[in-house]
Design a protein around this motif. Sequence first.
Motif, short mmCIF file in Angstrom:
data_model
loop_
_atom_site.label_atom_id
_atom_site.label_comp_id
_atom_site.label_asym_id
_atom_site.label_seq_id
_atom_site.Cartn_x
_atom_site.Cartn_y
_atom_site.Cartn_z
N ASN A 278 -16.26 -1.52 -7.34
CA ASN A 278 -16.22 -2.65 -6.41
C ASN A 278 -15.03 -2.58 -5.47
OD1 ASN A 278 -18.48 -3.71 -7.67
ND2 ASN A 278 -17.28 -4.90 -9.13
N TRP A 279 -13.98 -1.89 -5.90
CA TRP A 279 -12.78 -1.87 -5.08
C TRP A 279 -12.93 -0.96 -3.86
CZ3 TRP A 279 -12.61 -5.59 -7.82
CH2 TRP A 279 -12.36 -5.62 -9.19
N LYS A 286 -4.58 -0.38 2.84
CA LYS A 286 -3.73 -1.56 2.76
C LYS A 286 -4.43 -2.68 1.99
CE LYS A 286 -1.09 -4.83 5.58
NZ LYS A 286 -0.73 -5.25 6.97
N GLY A 287 -5.74 -2.85 2.26
CA GLY A 287 -6.50 -3.86 1.52
C GLY A 287 -6.55 -3.55 0.03
N VAL A 293 -2.05 -5.64 -6.07
CA VAL A 293 -0.96 -6.57 -6.34
C VAL A 293 -1.51 -7.88 -6.89
CG1 VAL A 293 0.86 -7.95 -5.29
CG2 VAL A 293 0.60 -5.56 -4.65
N LEU A 294 -2.57 -8.39 -6.26
CA LEU A 294 -3.16 -9.66 -6.70
C LEU A 294 -3.68 -9.57 -8.12
CD1 LEU A 294 -5.07 -10.75 -3.46
CD2 LEU A 294 -2.98 -11.77 -4.40
N PHE A 295 -4.42 -8.48 -8.42
CA PHE A 295 -4.94 -8.32 -9.78
C PHE A 295 -3.82 -8.17 -10.80
CE2 PHE A 295 -8.93 -6.81 -7.65
CZ PHE A 295 -9.73 -7.85 -8.11
#
Length: 306
Positions: A278-279, A286-287, A293-295
């Motif tokens: 999915n990533w 950059k995304g 970082v968020l995960f």
Amino acid sequence: MNYGMLAIAAAVVTLVIKFYAAWLTNSVGLFSDAMESIVNVVTSILLVVLLRIAQSPPDDDHPHGHDKAEYFANAVQGVLVLLAGAGIALAAVERYLSPVPLEDGWHGLSLSILAGAINLLSAQLLMKAGEQTRSAALKGEASHLMSDVWTSVAVLLGVGLVYLTGHQWLDPLTAAVLSLVVLHTGWQLLKQFVSGMMDSSVPPETQEKLESILEEFKAWLEGISQSQALPNSPIRQAINYCLGNWQALIRYTQDGDLSIDNNAAEQQMRPIALGRKNWLFFGSDKGGRTAAVLFSVVQSAKRAWL
């Protein structure tokens, strides 16, 4: 072997034997010993329940597993043992103030010896299993049973002296001494509960012993690597990897917040790894980095129980 069911069976059998012995002799000392066996039955049942909870696999609410559940067995054991000790002390005072002659002592003492032997065998089996599985609940139950064995020996000596000397006051005195031992055992169990829940550090002498064992293991690996393992063999590569990362491998001995393994971190990484396809839809490097970082923040928050 189901050690929890073994503890229950032994507790029930010794309970029946000890109460029958107390009934035969009319001894408050033997009655006090039987009172502690009631605690054995209750805590043995509790042991089975909490061991099943402790063996449950980690889940979303408990990512580190349910091992701490075992310490609640120590807490309940401690409280019940303290209550039993207080009850024995009261019975001893009452019998001292109102002495009653003992009856049919040798049959009662023989039954008490049989009950003590059953408890001794059960305690040895549970302690061995607790050390092998590192189970606080099993070791706590084994310690409780061993204290029961020693108190039974003391009761046998005290009641035996009553029959040999005819001094009736030795019976309540035996019960009073037993109550002190039982109260001490209950206090120790509560201390184990608090220590386990608070993650107290190990004593300095234990720390030194652990570090010396690790140093001996390192020296053994170095000897194997230099003298027995072939230069390009997989075992030589594995040993060299271990030795090359030795400081990282023993870091947990210097910081109590670190675990001996990284299972907790792997538990947090698993959802990310399973969803890796999915990533690909983040659109850019950059995304992807932003998502990482968020995960990382989310999984770290879960691990910290936030």
